[in-house]
Design a protein around this motif. Structure first.
Motif, PDB file in Angstrom:
ATOM      1  N   LYS A   2       1.074 -15.661   1.806  1.00  0.00           N
ATOM      2  CA  LYS A   2       0.738 -14.337   2.317  1.00  0.00           C
ATOM      3  C   LYS A   2       0.321 -13.396   1.188  1.00  0.00           C
ATOM      4  O   LYS A   2      -0.631 -12.632   1.342  1.00  0.00           O
ATOM      5  N   ASN A   3       1.010 -13.482   0.044  1.00  0.00           N
ATOM      6  CA  ASN A   3       0.663 -12.602  -1.069  1.00  0.00           C
ATOM      7  C   ASN A   3      -0.698 -12.940  -1.657  1.00  0.00           C
ATOM      8  O   ASN A   3      -1.404 -12.053  -2.122  1.00  0.00           O
ATOM      9  N   THR A   6      -3.251 -11.369   0.795  1.00  0.00           N
ATOM     10  CA  THR A   6      -3.345  -9.915   0.646  1.00  0.00           C
ATOM     11  C   THR A   6      -3.910  -9.542  -0.720  1.00  0.00           C
ATOM     12  O   THR A   6      -4.617  -8.536  -0.836  1.00  0.00           O
ATOM     13  N   ARG A  72      -0.550  -3.153   1.332  1.00  0.00           N
ATOM     14  CA  ARG A  72       0.748  -3.024   0.640  1.00  0.00           C
ATOM     15  C   ARG A  72       1.898  -3.049   1.639  1.00  0.00           C
ATOM     16  O   ARG A  72       2.950  -3.626   1.362  1.00  0.00           O
ATOM     17  N   ASP A  75       2.560  -6.580   2.468  1.00  0.00           N
ATOM     18  CA  ASP A  75       3.302  -7.240   1.390  1.00  0.00           C
ATOM     19  C   ASP A  75       4.787  -6.907   1.429  1.00  0.00           C
ATOM     20  O   ASP A  75       5.622  -7.742   1.096  1.00  0.00           O
ATOM     21  N   LYS A  76       5.106  -5.684   1.822  1.00  0.00           N
ATOM     22  CA  LYS A  76       6.503  -5.234   1.851  1.00  0.00           C
ATOM     23  C   LYS A  76       7.182  -5.523   3.193  1.00  0.00           C
ATOM     24  O   LYS A  76       8.269  -5.008   3.448  1.00  0.00           O
TER      25      LYS A  76
END
Length: 160
Positions: A2-3, A6, A72, A75-76
């Motif tokens: 996923k990171n 993104t 972002r 990501d969080k």
């Protein structure tokens, strides 16, 4: 995984801003000078071209910033939050603003088409308003879907 996705999208968002900056620096002054040369009876047209095209860059960059913020949040693990809905709403309004600004310039494209005897110029002038309205509708649909998903999630959190 996923990171990485993104990160790729964040880099793409950054690279989307570079050509628009180059257009604002190099092409807009040329377009303004050309419009002043083609239509010398309208001395103010040069400044209208500067203002509209450079002013439309402001909501464009704000929308890019909101897209970056949205990535972002993903990501969080805050993708399903009111912050994401607000970012999509801001992107929608920025796209509408860009579309309105470019629709205001469409009469200039018509005048250029008449002077140059090139009717295809009008279709070129319709590209940006049409594309930004598509982005606006897409952002509105995503905003509505995300809001409904958040509502369903909050109902499920309350059910034990």
């Amino acid at each position: 995984m996923k990171n990485v996705t993104t990160l790729f999208l964040k880099i793409a968002v950054i690279f989307l801003g570079v050509p628009v900056l180059a257009l604002c620096i190099f092409l807009v002054p040329e377009m303004a000078n050309l419009s002043a040369k083609l239509l010398p009876e309208f001395a103010v047209i040069k400044y209208i071209v500067f203002i509209v095209f450079d002013a439309s860059a402001i909501p464009f960059y704000f929308a890019l910033y909101q897209a970056f913020e949205l990535l972002r949040y993903i990501d969080k693990n805050k993708a399903f939050s009111d912050l994401s809905v607000k970012a999509l709403k801001n992107i929608k309004y920025c796209a509408i603003t860009i579309s309105i600004l470019h629709v205001l310039v469409l009469p200039l494209f018509y005048i250029f088409a008449e002077v140059d005897d090139a009717p295809g110029v009008i279709f070129v002038g319709l590209v940006v308003p049409f594309a930004s309205m598509v982005i606006s509708v897409f952002a509105a649909v995503l905003q509505k879907l995300l809001k409904e998903a958040i509502d369903i999630k909050s109902e499920n959190d309350l059910t034990v």
